[in-house]
Design an enzyme around this catalytic site. Structure first.
Site, PDB file in Angstrom:
ATOM      1  N   ASP A 198       0.853  -1.196   0.000  1.00  0.00           N
ATOM      2  CA  ASP A 198       0.000   0.000   0.000  1.00  0.00           C
ATOM      3  C   ASP A 198       0.890   1.248   0.000  1.00  0.00           C
ATOM      4  OD1 ASP A 198      -2.009  -1.813   0.511  1.00  0.00           O
ATOM      5  OD2 ASP A 198      -2.016  -1.401   2.676  1.00  0.00           O
TER       6      ASP A 198
HETATM    7  N1  URA Z   1      -1.002  -5.892   3.941  1.00  0.00           N
HETATM    8  C1  URA Z   1      -1.419  -4.621   3.967  1.00  0.00           C
HETATM    9  O1  URA Z   1      -2.410  -4.327   4.622  1.00  0.00           O
HETATM   10  N2  URA Z   1      -0.742  -3.711   3.268  1.00  0.00           N
HETATM   11  C2  URA Z   1       0.344  -3.990   2.557  1.00  0.00           C
HETATM   12  O2  URA Z   1       0.919  -3.112   1.936  1.00  0.00           O
HETATM   13  C3  URA Z   1       0.790  -5.323   2.529  1.00  0.00           C
HETATM   14  C4  URA Z   1       0.088  -6.251   3.226  1.00  0.00           C
END
Ligand code: URA
Length: 304
Positions: free
Chosen positions: A169
């Protein structure tokens, strides 16, 4: 040459041993159609690899002498490579090669030394990025937001067809691989290889004693149950806790959704490991080229 006494040498052997001992998730993948591009995480596609027949490079049609291939890959001098071959330590496509004149196609042959896969294709690139918060896991961004493609723009302009292996993310920091190695990327993202990913999350404290048990047993999210492989509290301070989770899930926002569901929304999230690959002390925003041991251990982790 892989040195039997170095930590890297030990790591190679451990990874190779683990690979040999692990049951293959699905032997039929070798008959699957080859992918034209890596699948997205959790897309349910079967892992496949490009068929290893015929060279794309006419210069390799006759093959290159094995000792030259090893020397070019930085394994050892040609002379020392000949000794490795004499000693029966070199495998090509699963068979030990002892004859010196053997020619191989560097673009298609799978070459191992002491059981460790060696990258012999000169143009394969394996990079580790410590993605900073605020950067998008895309190679370009129509809205002009910072993205990982910005960090490798020169390499891409020079012709390297790089892509990121999975996503983090924008708000998540940490380890993200960039490569042009489609076979490896495809398997690292494919759930059937169950490559574990490790995350450090900052959440609200206190953490109930049974939280790990609950997470290991599985928590129902809107798109199905998620289980962690392991969970532990690393540190606790002034109303917050640092927790470590290992899971082999690639679903979108999975860690954030999971911890939210159990009442501990994520304040900060960092991915520290992808299988055997570690973020270590790498600075946020920096990129480094993986060393031979790291690449070999990733290949071993996905049975390549
Ligand atoms: N899980 C998440 O919530 N975000 C990420 O970037 C990777 C795994």
């Amino acid at each position: 040459m892989p040195d039997k006494k170095t930590p890297a040498g030990n790591r190679f052997r451990a990874a190779e041993k683990a690979r040999r001992e692990r049951p293959r998730p699905d032997k039929d993948w070798r008959n699957s159609p080859s992918p034209t591009k890596p699948a997205s995480e959790g897309d349910g596609a079967k892992p496949a690899r490009a068929p290893r027949t015929g060279s794309a490079n006419p210069a390799n049609a006759e093959g290159v002498r094995l000792q030259k291939v090893l020397a070019q890959a930085g394994i050892a001098s040609r002379r020392a490579s000949e000794e490795l071959i004499d000693e029966g330590r070199v495998e090509v496509d699963g068979k030990v090669v002892r004859e010196q004149g053997r020619r191989v196609d560097p673009e298609t042959a799978v070459v191992k030394v002491d059981g460790e896969r060696i990258v012999i294709t000169q143009d394969l690139v394996h990079l580790a990025l410590n993605k900073p918060k605020g950067m998008h896991s895309t190679m370009s961004d129509d809205l002009g937001r910072p993205c990982v493609g910005d960090l490798v723009a020169e390499r891409v302009a020079a012709g390297q067809r790089l892509f990121h292996v999975g996503r983090l993310d924008a708000d998540t920091e940490g380890l993200l691989m960039l490569t042009n190695d489609g076979d490896l990327a495809h398997r690292l993202m494919h759930p059937s290889y169950e490559v574990p990913k490790t995350y450090l999350a900052t959440v609200d404290a206190p953490i109930p004693r049974d939280l790990g048990k609950r997470l290991r047993a599985g928590v129902q999210l809107e798109d199905g149950i998620v289980k962690v492989d392991s969970f532990g509290v690393v540190d606790v301070w002034e109303g917050e806790a640092l927790v470590k989770l290992v899971l082999h899930e690639g679903r979108k926002h999975v860690v954030r959704r999971l911890l939210e569901e159990v009442g501990h929304p994520v304040r900060k999230l960092v991915r520290t490991d992808i299988g055997p690959l570690k973020l270590g002390e790498q600075r946020p925003g920096s990129i480094r080229v993986l060393n031979r041991g790291e690449v070999a251990s990733l290949y071993a982790a996905v049975d390549l």
